[in-house]
Design an enzyme around this catalytic site. Structure first.
Site, short mmCIF file in Angstrom:
data_model
loop_
_atom_site.label_atom_id
_atom_site.label_comp_id
_atom_site.label_asym_id
_atom_site.label_seq_id
_atom_site.Cartn_x
_atom_site.Cartn_y
_atom_site.Cartn_z
N ARG A 59 1.45 -0.84 0.00
CA ARG A 59 0.12 0.08 -0.07
C ARG A 59 0.86 1.41 0.23
O ARG A 59 1.87 1.64 0.46
CB ARG A 59 -1.77 -0.19 1.21
CG ARG A 59 0.24 -0.08 2.37
CD ARG A 59 -1.93 -0.66 3.59
NE ARG A 59 -0.97 -1.47 4.73
CZ ARG A 59 -1.56 -1.24 5.71
NH1 ARG A 59 -2.97 -2.06 5.48
NH2 ARG A 59 -1.08 -1.78 7.05
N GLU A 70 -2.83 5.38 4.27
CA GLU A 70 -2.27 4.42 3.37
C GLU A 70 -3.42 4.33 2.03
O GLU A 70 -5.22 4.42 2.87
CB GLU A 70 -2.61 3.42 3.91
CG GLU A 70 -1.03 3.69 4.58
CD GLU A 70 -1.41 2.20 6.14
OE1 GLU A 70 -0.33 1.85 6.43
OE2 GLU A 70 -2.32 2.00 6.43
N THR A 98 -8.87 5.59 15.96
CA THR A 98 -6.97 5.72 15.65
C THR A 98 -7.69 5.66 14.07
O THR A 98 -6.49 5.53 13.21
CB THR A 98 -6.68 4.32 16.36
OG1 THR A 98 -7.17 4.32 17.73
CG2 THR A 98 -5.28 3.66 15.79
N GLN A 154 -11.34 -2.43 18.08
CA GLN A 154 -11.30 -3.58 17.01
C GLN A 154 -11.67 -4.62 17.33
O GLN A 154 -11.51 -5.75 16.84
CB GLN A 154 -9.89 -3.97 15.93
CG GLN A 154 -9.29 -2.85 15.44
CD GLN A 154 -9.72 -2.47 14.12
OE1 GLN A 154 -10.57 -3.36 13.89
NE2 GLN A 154 -10.15 -1.13 14.31
N ASP A 175 -5.93 -4.82 29.05
CA ASP A 175 -6.10 -3.07 27.99
C ASP A 175 -5.18 -2.46 29.35
O ASP A 175 -5.30 -2.29 30.46
CB ASP A 175 -7.03 -2.60 27.99
CG ASP A 175 -7.13 -1.46 26.77
OD1 ASP A 175 -6.91 -1.38 25.38
OD2 ASP A 175 -6.17 -0.13 27.21
N THR A 215 -3.11 -3.27 19.92
CA THR A 215 -2.55 -3.00 20.61
C THR A 215 -2.49 -1.55 19.35
O THR A 215 -2.41 -1.57 18.84
CB THR A 215 -1.93 -2.78 21.58
OG1 THR A 215 -0.27 -2.73 20.66
CG2 THR A 215 -1.86 -3.64 22.75
N GLY A 239 -2.16 -5.51 15.50
CA GLY A 239 -1.60 -3.48 16.05
C GLY A 239 -0.16 -3.29 15.05
O GLY A 239 0.22 -2.57 14.78
N GLY A 240 1.11 -4.47 14.79
CA GLY A 240 1.64 -4.33 14.62
C GLY A 240 1.68 -3.89 12.52
O GLY A 240 1.98 -5.23 11.85
N ASP A 241 1.29 -2.82 11.89
CA ASP A 241 0.89 -2.53 10.84
C ASP A 241 1.84 -1.50 9.99
O ASP A 241 0.37 -1.09 9.35
CB ASP A 241 -0.62 -2.66 10.66
CG ASP A 241 -1.17 -1.34 11.49
OD1 ASP A 241 -0.62 -0.60 12.17
OD2 ASP A 241 -1.81 -1.50 11.25
N VAL A 307 -0.76 -7.52 8.47
CA VAL A 307 -0.87 -5.37 8.66
C VAL A 307 -2.53 -5.52 7.46
O VAL A 307 -2.28 -4.27 7.99
CB VAL A 307 0.39 -5.26 7.82
CG1 VAL A 307 1.77 -6.06 8.32
CG2 VAL A 307 0.32 -6.28 6.03
P1 NAD Z 1 -7.59 1.86 19.87
O1 NAD Z 1 -7.03 2.63 19.69
O2 NAD Z 1 -9.31 1.66 19.45
O3 NAD Z 1 -7.84 0.97 20.75
C1 NAD Z 1 -5.89 0.36 20.92
C2 NAD Z 1 -6.15 -0.53 22.52
O4 NAD Z 1 -4.36 -1.03 22.71
C3 NAD Z 1 -6.21 1.03 23.41
O5 NAD Z 1 -7.59 0.51 23.84
C4 NAD Z 1 -5.03 1.22 23.94
O6 NAD Z 1 -5.57 1.49 25.49
C5 NAD Z 1 -4.75 0.00 23.58
N1 NAD Z 1 -3.36 -0.20 24.55
C6 NAD Z 1 -2.16 0.52 23.93
N2 NAD Z 1 -0.46 0.17 24.05
C7 NAD Z 1 -1.47 -1.31 25.41
C8 NAD Z 1 -0.36 -1.63 25.47
N3 NAD Z 1 0.83 -1.92 25.38
N4 NAD Z 1 -0.77 -3.01 26.42
C9 NAD Z 1 -2.48 -3.15 26.24
N5 NAD Z 1 -2.81 -2.32 25.35
C10 NAD Z 1 -2.61 -1.59 24.89
O7 NAD Z 1 -7.28 0.61 18.63
P2 NAD Z 1 -7.95 -0.06 17.47
O8 NAD Z 1 -8.99 0.67 15.78
O9 NAD Z 1 -8.86 -1.15 17.95
O10 NAD Z 1 -6.80 -0.19 16.22
C11 NAD Z 1 -5.68 -1.28 16.74
C12 NAD Z 1 -4.62 -1.72 16.26
O11 NAD Z 1 -4.89 -2.46 15.73
C13 NAD Z 1 -4.16 -0.52 15.77
O12 NAD Z 1 -2.67 -0.58 15.55
C14 NAD Z 1 -4.23 -0.12 14.53
O13 NAD Z 1 -3.53 -0.06 13.72
C15 NAD Z 1 -4.34 -1.64 14.04
N6 NAD Z 1 -5.31 -2.46 12.89
C16 NAD Z 1 -4.79 -3.08 12.34
C17 NAD Z 1 -5.31 -4.15 11.28
C18 NAD Z 1 -4.69 -4.95 10.23
O14 NAD Z 1 -5.66 -5.52 9.25
N7 NAD Z 1 -3.59 -5.77 10.74
C19 NAD Z 1 -6.65 -3.79 10.68
C20 NAD Z 1 -7.77 -2.79 11.57
C21 NAD Z 1 -6.56 -2.37 12.86
#
Ligand code: NAD
Length: 361
Positions: A59, A70, A98, A154, A175, A215, A239-241, A307
């Site tokens: 992307r 992206e 987010t 998510q 969390d 996360t 979350g690592g993306d 990702v």
């Molecule tokens: P969000 O901000 O709504 O939720 C993230 C949560 O993680 C929050 O509640 C936060 O308090 C918690 N958090 C942060 N650091 C933490 C830690 N060290 N330990 C425990 N909890 C922790 O975000 P979201 O929309 O739920 O997205 C979460 C992640 O998923 C993001 O990084 C996003 O980029 C990624 N994501 C990936 C894909 C994929 O296809 N791989 C798709 C969508 C989102």
């Protein structure tokens, strides 16, 4: 296969079906969240099984210190799709999401869009559907317990997808923000899932056959350390993306069999960015196609280094496109100019000019 009409009448192209957030909620409620997750998973699997027919590229990102925007395009030679998506972990402090997104599906033959839709909700659905689909091939058979670390936007969708597609009954939630876990438990209260809120990540993964990390923090985080991960589990790392954004200690990767969507993108954005470029990985589509084995032993650690890839969004767009005639929850968007004479674009502008006292035809 998609019901995109590749031989439409010109009148059918005058309006683009548009799914607002409001209408996406109606669509999801009409069909049911679990059924929508299953439906999207079917479409994703179908598209992964014709992997070779897609145009694929990593992307296209625009980075800022706070996050990333992206564009995710792909095409199967007949239909084109793209998603616009952002990832801004600090947004949540200002009451913003987010991750937000919207997307388009188009007919390649005319170049006309056939769907414009919100994709914030749809991304959560497709990510969860894809995670559970991967886990069907990779997680230990008979898994009942999933730890979920990161209880944000998510997470509910992830839990429901794993309940529906793998038979998960126990969720162990952690969390750093306790209120996020309380929110998750509240939302899942009537879902048939038993949610235990945990005080530490170590506590959360106790007894879990599947660990989902979801996360959000734009840094090399260590949500799981090596000593936390026992043999035989499946890790669904979401979350690592993004470059500079990971969740797992590198040593976990070295002990795991790593499964990815599209290596060219995952090596830049996923947990894989911590490893040398030639570290072996398996492409998920090959597992779905039966070309390569998924889980092969009880003590194997399988890691889905997720990702998010364009073909998943393409499949989700196709799913929504096919759903709309059944639910009717969309608007007709006046997005494309439609002069009576295709050459007379300027004439159409004059005719519709308020100064001329004329209304558009
Ligand atoms: P969000 O901000 O709504 O939720 C993230 C949560 O993680 C929050 O509640 C936060 O308090 C918690 N958090 C942060 N650091 C933490 C830690 N060290 N330990 C425990 N909890 C922790 O975000 P979201 O929309 O739920 O997205 C979460 C992640 O998923 C993001 O990084 C996003 O980029 C990624 N994501 C990936 C894909 C994929 O296809 N791989 C798709 C969508 C989102």
């Amino acid at each position: 296969m998609s019901a995109v009409n590749h031989n439409p009448e010109p009148s059918e192209l005058a309006y683009v079906p548009f799914v607002s957030v409001d209408n996406m909620m109606r669509n999801v409620r009409a069909i049911g969240v679990e059924k929508a997750l299953m439906g999207i998973a079917e479409y994703i699997e179908e598209d992964f099984l014709r992997w070779e027919s897609f145009d694929k590229k990593p992307r296209i990102p625009a980075h800022a210190p706070q996050g990333v925007i992206e564009l995710m395009p792909t095409s199967d030679g007949k239909t084109f799709g793209f998603k616009y998506v952002n990832g801004h972990p600090e947004n949540i402090r200002d009451g913003l999401q987010t991750v937000t997104g919207f997307g388009v599906l188009s007919d390649l033959a005319t170049g006309y869009p056939v769907l414009l839709t919100e994709m914030t909700i749809l991304t959560a659905l497709r990510t969860a559907a894809n995670s559970a689909l991967a886990a069907k091939y990779l997680a230990p058979k008979g898994s009942t317990t999933m730890a979920i670390i990161g209880n944000g936007a998510q997470s509910d969708f992830q839990c429901l997808a794993f309940k529906e597609m793998l038979g998960i009954t126990e969720i162990r939630a952690y969390d750093i923000d306790h209120s996020a876990s309380l929110r998750l438990a509240r939302n899942l209260a009537d879902s048939g899932l038993n949610v235990t809120i945990c005080k530490t990540p170590e506590d959360a993964i106790e007894g879990a056959q599947i660990v989902t990390t979801v996360t959000a923090d734009k840094k090399y985080a260590t949500i799981l350390t090596d000593n936390m991960v026992g043999s035989g589990i499946h890790i669904n790392a979401i979350g690592g993306d993004c470059p500079g954004k990971t969740e797992l200690h590198k040593d976990i990767l070295l002990r795991s069999d790593i499964f990815v969507e599209y290596p060219e993108q995952t090596r830049i954005e996923g947990e894989l960015q911590q490893l040398p470029e030639d570290h072996p990985v398996t492409e998920l589509w090959q597992v779905f196609a039966g070309q390569v084995a998924g889980r092969t032993s009880d003590d194997q650690i399988t890691l889905f280094d997720s990702v998010g890839f364009a073909i998943e969004d393409f499949a989700a767009l196709r799913y929504v496109h096919d759903l709309l005639p059944k639910t009717g929850h969309f608007e007709k968007l006046d997005l494309l100019a439609d002069p009576d004479d295709p050459r007379d674009l300027y004439g159409m502008v004059l005719r519709s000019s308020p100064e001329n006292g004329n209304q558009a035809a």
